[in-house]
Design an enzyme around this catalytic site. Structure first.
Site, PDB file in Angstrom:
ATOM      1  N   ASP A   4      -9.571  16.502 -28.575  1.00  0.00           N
ATOM      2  CA  ASP A   4     -10.735  17.808 -29.220  1.00  0.00           C
ATOM      3  C   ASP A   4     -10.318  18.744 -28.914  1.00  0.00           C
ATOM      4  O   ASP A   4     -11.123  19.778 -27.905  1.00  0.00           O
ATOM      5  CB  ASP A   4     -12.296  17.369 -29.259  1.00  0.00           C
ATOM      6  CG  ASP A   4     -13.642  17.988 -29.430  1.00  0.00           C
ATOM      7  OD1 ASP A   4     -12.692  19.166 -30.289  1.00  0.00           O
ATOM      8  OD2 ASP A   4     -14.796  18.128 -29.551  1.00  0.00           O
ATOM      9  N   GLU A  10       6.113  34.679  -6.862  1.00  0.00           N
ATOM     10  CA  GLU A  10       5.866  33.993  -5.066  1.00  0.00           C
ATOM     11  C   GLU A  10       4.735  34.163  -5.222  1.00  0.00           C
ATOM     12  O   GLU A  10       3.847  35.151  -4.789  1.00  0.00           O
ATOM     13  CB  GLU A  10       6.525  35.701  -4.389  1.00  0.00           C
ATOM     14  CG  GLU A  10       8.278  35.797  -4.592  1.00  0.00           C
ATOM     15  CD  GLU A  10       8.603  36.975  -3.692  1.00  0.00           C
ATOM     16  OE1 GLU A  10       8.350  38.070  -2.989  1.00  0.00           O
ATOM     17  OE2 GLU A  10       9.656  36.964  -3.064  1.00  0.00           O
ATOM     18  N   GLU A  58       0.820  34.002  -3.721  1.00  0.00           N
ATOM     19  CA  GLU A  58       0.291  33.516  -2.891  1.00  0.00           C
ATOM     20  C   GLU A  58      -1.663  33.375  -3.010  1.00  0.00           C
ATOM     21  O   GLU A  58      -2.068  33.476  -3.901  1.00  0.00           O
ATOM     22  CB  GLU A  58       0.187  34.732  -2.081  1.00  0.00           C
ATOM     23  CG  GLU A  58       1.695  35.911  -1.502  1.00  0.00           C
ATOM     24  CD  GLU A  58       1.083  37.507  -1.646  1.00  0.00           C
ATOM     25  OE1 GLU A  58       2.446  38.159  -1.459  1.00  0.00           O
ATOM     26  OE2 GLU A  58       0.596  37.496  -2.109  1.00  0.00           O
ATOM     27  N   GLU A  84       1.033  35.249   5.446  1.00  0.00           N
ATOM     28  CA  GLU A  84       1.187  36.311   4.186  1.00  0.00           C
ATOM     29  C   GLU A  84       0.631  37.922   5.796  1.00  0.00           C
ATOM     30  O   GLU A  84       0.129  36.824   6.701  1.00  0.00           O
ATOM     31  CB  GLU A  84       0.760  36.825   3.438  1.00  0.00           C
ATOM     32  CG  GLU A  84       2.005  36.579   2.250  1.00  0.00           C
ATOM     33  CD  GLU A  84       2.951  37.564   2.435  1.00  0.00           C
ATOM     34  OE1 GLU A  84       2.546  38.782   2.281  1.00  0.00           O
ATOM     35  OE2 GLU A  84       4.149  37.538   1.636  1.00  0.00           O
ATOM     36  N   GLU A  87       2.135  32.016   1.297  1.00  0.00           N
ATOM     37  CA  GLU A  87       3.112  32.321   0.219  1.00  0.00           C
ATOM     38  C   GLU A  87       3.721  31.034   0.980  1.00  0.00           C
ATOM     39  O   GLU A  87       4.773  30.837   1.771  1.00  0.00           O
ATOM     40  CB  GLU A  87       3.948  33.624   0.273  1.00  0.00           C
ATOM     41  CG  GLU A  87       5.051  34.048  -1.032  1.00  0.00           C
ATOM     42  CD  GLU A  87       6.052  35.291  -0.985  1.00  0.00           C
ATOM     43  OE1 GLU A  87       6.548  35.660  -0.693  1.00  0.00           O
ATOM     44  OE2 GLU A  87       4.908  35.818  -0.864  1.00  0.00           O
ATOM     45  N   HIS A 116       4.910  38.155  -7.042  1.00  0.00           N
ATOM     46  CA  HIS A 116       5.996  38.543  -7.515  1.00  0.00           C
ATOM     47  C   HIS A 116       6.749  37.891  -8.594  1.00  0.00           C
ATOM     48  O   HIS A 116       6.909  36.856  -7.752  1.00  0.00           O
ATOM     49  CB  HIS A 116       6.816  39.401  -6.075  1.00  0.00           C
ATOM     50  CG  HIS A 116       5.739  40.126  -5.572  1.00  0.00           C
ATOM     51  ND1 HIS A 116       5.751  40.322  -3.852  1.00  0.00           N
ATOM     52  CD2 HIS A 116       4.655  40.691  -5.670  1.00  0.00           C
ATOM     53  CE1 HIS A 116       4.844  41.183  -3.412  1.00  0.00           C
ATOM     54  NE2 HIS A 116       3.810  41.312  -4.428  1.00  0.00           N
ATOM     55  N   ARG A 121       9.752  49.198  -1.203  1.00  0.00           N
ATOM     56  CA  ARG A 121       7.772  48.281  -2.632  1.00  0.00           C
ATOM     57  C   ARG A 121       6.774  48.991  -3.234  1.00  0.00           C
ATOM     58  O   ARG A 121       6.025  48.356  -3.116  1.00  0.00           O
ATOM     59  CB  ARG A 121       7.682  46.828  -1.095  1.00  0.00           C
ATOM     60  CG  ARG A 121       9.191  46.049  -1.101  1.00  0.00           C
ATOM     61  CD  ARG A 121       8.431  44.862  -0.321  1.00  0.00           C
ATOM     62  NE  ARG A 121       9.484  43.880   0.059  1.00  0.00           N
ATOM     63  CZ  ARG A 121      10.670  43.778   0.743  1.00  0.00           C
ATOM     64  NH1 ARG A 121      10.814  45.512   1.550  1.00  0.00           N
ATOM     65  NH2 ARG A 121      10.773  42.814   1.062  1.00  0.00           N
ATOM     66  N   GLU A 131      12.607  42.475  -9.656  1.00  0.00           N
ATOM     67  CA  GLU A 131      11.210  41.819  -9.332  1.00  0.00           C
ATOM     68  C   GLU A 131      10.249  43.127 -10.127  1.00  0.00           C
ATOM     69  O   GLU A 131       9.902  43.811  -9.390  1.00  0.00           O
ATOM     70  CB  GLU A 131      11.098  42.164  -7.834  1.00  0.00           C
ATOM     71  CG  GLU A 131      10.109  41.395  -7.016  1.00  0.00           C
ATOM     72  CD  GLU A 131       9.588  41.468  -5.380  1.00  0.00           C
ATOM     73  OE1 GLU A 131       8.972  40.804  -4.683  1.00  0.00           O
ATOM     74  OE2 GLU A 131      10.963  42.317  -5.239  1.00  0.00           O
ATOM     75  N   ARG A 166       6.574  42.944  -9.264  1.00  0.00           N
ATOM     76  CA  ARG A 166       6.127  43.772  -8.492  1.00  0.00           C
ATOM     77  C   ARG A 166       3.704  43.336  -9.051  1.00  0.00           C
ATOM     78  O   ARG A 166       2.998  42.655  -8.052  1.00  0.00           O
ATOM     79  CB  ARG A 166       5.550  44.319  -7.645  1.00  0.00           C
ATOM     80  CG  ARG A 166       7.464  43.925  -6.706  1.00  0.00           C
ATOM     81  CD  ARG A 166       8.067  45.066  -5.281  1.00  0.00           C
ATOM     82  NE  ARG A 166       6.494  45.428  -4.357  1.00  0.00           N
ATOM     83  CZ  ARG A 166       6.930  43.926  -3.521  1.00  0.00           C
ATOM     84  NH1 ARG A 166       7.643  43.374  -3.269  1.00  0.00           N
ATOM     85  NH2 ARG A 166       5.557  44.690  -2.340  1.00  0.00           N
TER      86      ARG A 166
END
Length: 451
Positions: free
Chosen positions: A57, A137, A139, A194, A201, A250, A322, A340, A342
């Site tokens: 359903d 990645e 976390e 982390e 992570e 990320h 970063r 990447e 982030r």
């Protein structure tokens, strides 16, 4: 099945069910919010599931169909078969397969199935001559439970980034999670504590985007289940504890050509990135506000996306630091050239988030967009005037702004499809409206006795 006969993959599943003494199959899929759902059937129904599908359903699933059009059909993907890594002593095993959802009225793939939405993005890439690889990645936090088994926000340890025991007291739990994931076919690359206390992570290997999205959905289920065996609560909530780093996801991305070469690599480029990669990157930057609604889909997501806690809020890219939204990681070999993103967090629906990212990047390629120059300074230290000088915008500050950006972006709104897009906007608008009329404990503590 082909002409009523099992395919090789289906035959392998049927043989494994018998060899592993599997009694039950969990047929899994996700709703538009990314919540994993499952229909449990006896393992003897496996062949029927392959030939006829399993009916359910759909009206009871968030964002699927109305009550008057509720019959849906699950068609399991045999490539996703895995025996679940937990069972009590002496019990037979259970296994899961991830399913595609079909509309019984048309016998066609259901447009509201997030897995179908991602498949459409991958089909667009295929028409351009590419396959898409991703590596997230994710976390998460591990919290203690109270005497009634409810989650607290007391962390299981007080370790920090890459700490080891005795500070990282959850290493045994993480080890069991990794073993469980490997038993289900995951290729684990790394695992570590982390930055925040109680935060971890676990990274799994690069794979095609569909398999990776399946893995993210499975990953969250396995982490929670094994944490519970240790009397701990695992959460993928982006910011469960104020004033410390939140949890991100990320996401690394690259394209492969039809002959298996990395379309993102160019050794003659200063950054080892091809023109294709630069245009893909530029597409993501252009559509970043709208992507945010999908990749950061909760009110709580925006408690993470604030300056000062290592979360990317500035729409720029960098090959060195970063602080930018997109980073170009160092690549040891040409095949590893990638970008990447982030900003995503692990509360997102991975199928929809990957679809949004892919469509944004492909739009950049099709329009031959040029990426801006990378920002090699720490953007966190820029004041507003300097950000304006560099032409750096910020991501939406809250879910309401992000949803508005999504509605204004034809590419990303269109990426979700005619069924999912309005349902997603409706759900997230309602969530934000419910949030803004609430009064928090912080407000009461700040203002109740002051005014």
């Amino acid at each position: 099945m082909t002409n009523g006969n099992p395919t090789t993959a289906e035959r392998d599943v049927l043989e494994t069910i018998e060899a592993e003494d599997v009694d039950f199959l969990r047929l899994q899929f996700t709703d538009i919010l990314g919540t994993v759902k499952n229909v449990s059937v006896p393992a003897r129904q496996a062949e029927k599931a392959f030939t006829e599908g399993i009916y359910f359903d759909g009206s009871s699933i968030e964002g699927f169909v109305r009550i008057q059009e509720s019959d849906m059909r699950l068609v399991p993907d045999p490539e996703t078969f895995a025996v679940l890594p937990w069972r009590a002593n002496g019990e037979s095993a259970a296994a899961r397969m991830i399913c595609d959802v079909y509309d019984t009225s048309t016998d066609e793939p259901f447009e509201g199935d997030p897995r179908y939405v991602l498949k459409q993005a991958l089909e667009r890439a295929k028409k351009l001559g590419y396959t898409v690889n991703t590596a997230p990645e994710p976390e998460f936090f591990l919290f203690e439970e109270d005497e009634d088994g409810r989650a607290t926000t007391e962390t299981a340890d007080h370790g920090g980034y890459f700490d080891v025991a005795p500070k990282d007291l959850a290493s045994d739990v993480r080890r069991d999670i990794i073993y469980g994931l490997e038993d289900m076919g995951f290729e684990i690359e790394a695992s570590h504590h982390e930055v925040a206390r109680g935060q971890y992570e676990i990274n799994f290997e690069y794979d095609d985007a569909l398999s990776t999205a399946d893995n993210v959905a499975t990953f969250r289920t396995v982490v929670r289940a094994i944490a519970a065996e240790h009397d701990l609560h695992a959460t993928f909530m982006p910011k469960p504890i104020p004033r410390i780093n939140g949890s991100g996801m990320h996401t690394h991305m690259s394209l492969l050509t039809e002959d298996g070469e990395n379309a993102f690599h160019d050794e003659d480029d200063e950054f080892d990135l091809s023109e294709t990669a630069h245009s893909f990157l530029a597409g993501i930057l252009e559509h970043a506000p709208a992507i945010t609604a999908v990749a950061n889909p909760t009110v709580n997501s925006y408690k993470r996306l604030v300056p000062g806690y290592e979360a990317p809020v500035y729409v720029a890219w960098s090959d060195r630091n970063r602080s930018a939204l997109i980073r170009k990681p160092a690549a040891r070999v040409p095949a590893a050239s990638r970008v990447e993103l982030r900003s995503p967090d692990p509360s997102c629906n991975p199928y929809l988030a990957f679809a949004a990212m892919i469509h944004a990047g492909l739009d950049g390629i099709e329009r031959d967009l040029e990426a801006p120059e990378p920002v090699r300074e720490n953007i966190y230290e820029f004041d507003e005037e300097k950000r304006e000088e560099y032409g750096i915008d910020t991501l939406p500050a809250n879910l309401g702004d992000a949803v508005a950006a999504l509605e204004d972006d034809d590419v990303i709104y269109g990426a979700l499809g005619e069924h999912v897009a309005p349902k997603f906007v409706e759900a997230k608008t309602q969530e934000f409206e419910e949030y803004i009329v609430e009064v928090s404990e912080w407000e009461l503590g700040r203002y109740l006795e002051t005014f």
